[in-house]
Scaffold this motif. Structure first.
Motif, PDB file in Angstrom:
ATOM      1  N   ARG A  84     -50.193 -32.222  10.498  1.00 35.75           N
ATOM      2  CA  ARG A  84     -50.193 -30.993  11.302  1.00 35.75           C
ATOM      3  C   ARG A  84     -49.175 -31.048  12.433  1.00 35.75           C
ATOM      4  O   ARG A  84     -48.892 -30.022  13.054  1.00 35.75           O
ATOM      5  N   ASN A  85     -48.675 -32.218  12.723  1.00 34.66           N
ATOM      6  CA  ASN A  85     -47.708 -32.396  13.813  1.00 34.66           C
ATOM      7  C   ASN A  85     -46.517 -33.195  13.291  1.00 34.66           C
ATOM      8  O   ASN A  85     -46.424 -34.405  13.500  1.00 34.66           O
ATOM      9  N   PRO A  86     -45.584 -32.517  12.616  1.00 22.26           N
ATOM     10  CA  PRO A  86     -44.450 -33.221  11.995  1.00 22.26           C
ATOM     11  C   PRO A  86     -43.592 -33.997  12.980  1.00 22.26           C
ATOM     12  O   PRO A  86     -42.851 -34.898  12.593  1.00 22.26           O
ATOM     13  N   TRP A  87     -43.685 -33.684  14.278  1.00 22.31           N
ATOM     14  CA  TRP A  87     -42.842 -34.380  15.244  1.00 22.31           C
ATOM     15  C   TRP A  87     -43.146 -35.872  15.272  1.00 22.31           C
ATOM     16  O   TRP A  87     -42.283 -36.681  15.614  1.00 22.31           O
ATOM     17  N   VAL A  88     -44.355 -36.253  14.910  1.00 18.71           N
ATOM     18  CA  VAL A  88     -44.728 -37.671  14.909  1.00 18.71           C
ATOM     19  C   VAL A  88     -43.833 -38.440  13.927  1.00 18.71           C
ATOM     20  O   VAL A  88     -43.242 -39.460  14.266  1.00 18.71           O
ATOM     21  N   ALA A  89     -43.737 -37.905  12.709  1.00 15.84           N
ATOM     22  CA  ALA A  89     -42.906 -38.551  11.687  1.00 15.84           C
ATOM     23  C   ALA A  89     -41.438 -38.500  12.086  1.00 15.84           C
ATOM     24  O   ALA A  89     -40.702 -39.458  11.904  1.00 15.84           O
ATOM     25  N   ARG A  90     -41.031 -37.363  12.650  1.00 13.49           N
ATOM     26  CA  ARG A  90     -39.602 -37.194  12.985  1.00 13.49           C
ATOM     27  C   ARG A  90     -39.162 -38.202  14.026  1.00 13.49           C
ATOM     28  O   ARG A  90     -38.134 -38.862  13.883  1.00 13.49           O
ATOM     29  N   ILE A  91     -39.931 -38.316  15.096  1.00  8.95           N
ATOM     30  CA  ILE A  91     -39.533 -39.211  16.193  1.00  8.95           C
ATOM     31  C   ILE A  91     -39.552 -40.664  15.718  1.00  8.95           C
ATOM     32  O   ILE A  91     -38.619 -41.424  15.969  1.00  8.95           O
ATOM     33  N   GLY A  92     -40.610 -41.054  15.044  1.00 12.06           N
ATOM     34  CA  GLY A  92     -40.699 -42.425  14.555  1.00 12.06           C
ATOM     35  C   GLY A  92     -39.579 -42.739  13.580  1.00 12.06           C
ATOM     36  O   GLY A  92     -38.956 -43.807  13.648  1.00 12.06           O
TER      37      GLY A  92
ATOM     38  N   MET B  45     -43.008 -48.471   6.318  1.00  9.07           N
ATOM     39  CA  MET B  45     -42.727 -47.724   5.082  1.00  9.07           C
ATOM     40  C   MET B  45     -42.914 -46.223   5.303  1.00  9.07           C
ATOM     41  O   MET B  45     -42.133 -45.409   4.811  1.00  9.07           O
ATOM     42  N   ASP B  46     -43.957 -45.850   6.026  1.00 11.52           N
ATOM     43  CA  ASP B  46     -44.198 -44.428   6.306  1.00 11.52           C
ATOM     44  C   ASP B  46     -43.050 -43.831   7.098  1.00 11.52           C
ATOM     45  O   ASP B  46     -42.582 -42.720   6.819  1.00 11.52           O
ATOM     46  N   LEU B  47     -42.578 -44.566   8.104  1.00 12.24           N
ATOM     47  CA  LEU B  47     -41.516 -44.041   8.965  1.00 12.24           C
ATOM     48  C   LEU B  47     -40.168 -44.005   8.258  1.00 12.24           C
ATOM     49  O   LEU B  47     -39.221 -43.440   8.772  1.00 12.24           O
ATOM     50  N   SER B  48     -40.083 -44.611   7.086  1.00 14.10           N
ATOM     51  CA  SER B  48     -38.837 -44.536   6.319  1.00 14.10           C
ATOM     52  C   SER B  48     -38.752 -43.275   5.492  1.00 14.10           C
ATOM     53  O   SER B  48     -37.732 -42.994   4.893  1.00 14.10           O
ATOM     54  N   SER B  49     -39.833 -42.500   5.456  1.00 16.58           N
ATOM     55  CA  SER B  49     -39.825 -41.315   4.612  1.00 16.58           C
ATOM     56  C   SER B  49     -39.810 -40.026   5.422  1.00 16.58           C
ATOM     57  O   SER B  49     -39.402 -39.006   4.924  1.00 16.58           O
ATOM     58  N   ALA B  50     -40.245 -40.057   6.670  1.00 18.21           N
ATOM     59  CA  ALA B  50     -40.207 -38.895   7.578  1.00 18.21           C
ATOM     60  C   ALA B  50     -41.051 -37.733   7.086  1.00 18.21           C
ATOM     61  O   ALA B  50     -40.773 -36.591   7.420  1.00 18.21           O
ATOM     62  N   VAL B  51     -42.065 -38.000   6.262  1.00 12.01           N
ATOM     63  CA  VAL B  51     -42.911 -36.897   5.805  1.00 12.01           C
ATOM     64  C   VAL B  51     -44.293 -37.025   6.438  1.00 12.01           C
ATOM     65  O   VAL B  51     -44.730 -36.163   7.186  1.00 12.01           O
ATOM     66  N   LEU B  52     -45.008 -38.093   6.118  1.00 10.17           N
ATOM     67  CA  LEU B  52     -46.330 -38.328   6.685  1.00 10.17           C
ATOM     68  C   LEU B  52     -46.368 -39.732   7.256  1.00 10.17           C
ATOM     69  O   LEU B  52     -45.779 -40.643   6.700  1.00 10.17           O
ATOM     70  N   VAL B  53     -47.105 -39.904   8.341  1.00 12.35           N
ATOM     71  CA  VAL B  53     -47.287 -41.231   8.915  1.00 12.35           C
ATOM     72  C   VAL B  53     -48.739 -41.624   8.703  1.00 12.35           C
ATOM     73  O   VAL B  53     -49.639 -40.937   9.177  1.00 12.35           O
ATOM     74  N   GLY B  54     -48.959 -42.719   7.976  1.00  9.30           N
ATOM     75  CA  GLY B  54     -50.329 -43.190   7.781  1.00  9.30           C
ATOM     76  C   GLY B  54     -50.705 -43.615   6.380  1.00  9.30           C
ATOM     77  O   GLY B  54     -51.450 -44.589   6.226  1.00  9.30           O
TER      78      GLY B  54
END
Lengths: 302, 171
Positions: free
Chosen positions: A39-47, B62-71
């Motif tokens: 629900r908060n794509p910024w988390v993935a983007r920043i990381g 691995m999650d942060l290498s895809s930029a879609v979902l974290v977790g």
């Protein structure tokens, strides 16, 4: 000896219990994190932007080594295949130049007519060319890494295209690199039109060079070989850029919709260079005119 | 702290390796999950809270290498770590066949958990199943060499014992 062994077993057992509890706790955290990041794509983007600045230079280095190896192979060993490829490309270039002549005439006529009708002229398409330096590592998410980032004017949400058609959308941009979600990924959705009958739908990725055009009513006749283009209505992709061609049509029973399989126009396994569209909505028509000869060719081959 | 940084660097290297293998044209179902091999190694060599956290962080990488979902990958890796750590005193990973089988099952388990967490199950198909199996076979094939290399490196740094310790091999 037995007592010491029993003591070690109890200690080991309590360690395992702690690890089991910690694993369960972290698993719960990851579930919550997944729900939050969806629900908060910024988390993935920043990381991802932070990780990209560390990992992507390695990708770029390896990519340049691989390119160098391929160049040496093509230039000094694979001469016959290169000669054949050269012949094919020369023929294709001659054909495209002939088509371009007719296209230029139509473009000038279009401009004249637009002026007559006071519709305004079409501005030039603005874009940044970028090289693909890596693919998404796990293989489950269909994505690529490009060697251009914020320093070169790339922002999240920008469309990425190829002369053959749509590639995807920038989902994360760090200082010097960016990540693109391909149109074949499950999380991707592109507002599209069937070029002939203008039936509107949404192209969603199915993974591994496949996509589906959804939400097209049965009343619109769609045939194998029909070209699918972007509608421009999603505010991301320019209008009229080719997405692919129809490979299969089936009517879903019990619904008013058709199931349309789309074969993407771009070969993602051989993607080397792409264009990141930095212009606005006004660039749509220019892109449509540029890809029309390719659309006709795709339809003939379809 | 040093061990932590070493595993983090190994994780970055594994992510880079996987990205490069897909880039040079290897089909995705033939790309081994190198980072999961590190998690399997951790489960047998470092049964502790720090090992659990490292497995979680490897998945996060691995999650942060895809930029879609974290977790999803973080959850999958920590679940695999937890199960293997609980069974590590019963399993003999020094055997090549055992390490291949354990790795094979771990890859399938991690992929299933990833699907469930990332709601990818709605797109399940024969193609995806083949991709899981292909990656599991490739990773299992790499396992004996990679795990023995990591074990030898770890023993060189701490000659007294690694993880379970010599006493537990008598079980």
């Amino acid at each position: 000896m037995a007592k010491e062994s029993d003591g070690e077993m109890r200690v080991a057992g309590s360690d395992r219990a702690k690890v089991a509890v910690a694993s369960f706790g972290l698993l719960c955290c990851s579930v919550l994190l997944t729900a939050y990041s969806s629900r908060n794509p910024w988390v993935a983007r920043i990381g991802t932007a932070a990780i990209s600045e560390v990992v992507s230079p390695l990708y770029a280095g390896v990519d340049s080594v691989v390119d160098g190896g391929e160049s040496i192979w093509d230039r000094y060993f694979n001469v016959l295949a290169v000669a054949e490829r050269n012949r094919e490309l020369t023929e294709r270039l001659e054909r495209l130049e002939a088509e371009r002549g007719a296209f230029d005439e139509r473009l000038k006529e279009n401009d004249r007519l637009r002026k007559l009708l006071d519709l305004g002229s079409i501005p030039e398409l603005q874009g940044i060319s970028a090289s693909v330096i890596a693919n998404e590592p796990s293989g489950w998410v269909k994505g690529i890494v490009l060697n251009k980032g914020r320093a070169q004017g790339v922002l999240e949400g920008m469309a990425v295209v190829h002369p053959r058609g749509v590639v995807g959308q920038v989902v994360s941009a760090s200082a010097n690199f960016s990540r693109v979600l391909l149109v074949t990924d499950h999380a991707s959705g592109v507002d599209a039109l069937v070029q002939d009958n203008r039936a509107r739908g949404v192209v969603e990725g199915e993974g591994d060079s496949a996509a589906i055009l959804n939400y097209v009513a049965k009343e619109y006749p769609v045939r194998v070989g029909d070209v699918i283009v972007t509608s421009g209505l999603d505010g991301v992709f320019p209008k009229g850029v080719i997405i692919g061609s129809v490979s299969q049509v089936s009517a879903e029973s019990g619904t008013l919709l058709q199931k349309i399989a789309v074969r993407p126009a771009v070969d993602f396994s051989r993607l080397e260079e792409v264009i990141i569209v930095t212009g606005g909505q006004d660039k749509k028509d220019e892109a449509a005119n540029m890809t029309k000869p390719l659309a006709q060719g795709a339809k003939e081959r379809g | 702290m040093k061990r932590f940084l070493v595993f983090l660097c190994l994780g970055l290297l594994s992510v880079t390796t996987q990205g490069v293998l897909t880039r040079i044209g290897l089909p995705s179902f033939l790309v081994p999950q190198v980072s999961l091999l590190i998690v399997v190694f951790l489960a047998f060599s470092d049964v502790s809270l720090s090992g659990c956290v490292m497995a979680f962080l490897l998945g996060l990488l691995m999650d942060l290498s895809s930029a879609v979902l974290v977790g999803p990958w973080a959850g999958a890796y920590v679940a695999v770590y937890g199960v293997l750590a609980a069974l590590s005193h019963r399993l003999f990973i020094e055997s090549a066949l055992a390490s291949m089988f354990i790795t094979f099952v771990s890859v399938i388990g991690a992929s299933i958990i990833f699907f469930m967490l990332g709601t990818e199950y709605s797109h399940a198909s024969m193609g995806l199943a083949l991709q899981v199996l292909g990656q599991a076979v490739m990773t299992a094939g790499l396992a004996p060499w990679a795990l023995s290399l990591m074990t030898r490196r770890a023993r060189r740094r701490s000659p007294i014992g690694v993880g379970r310790g010599a006493a537990l091999s008598a079980v």
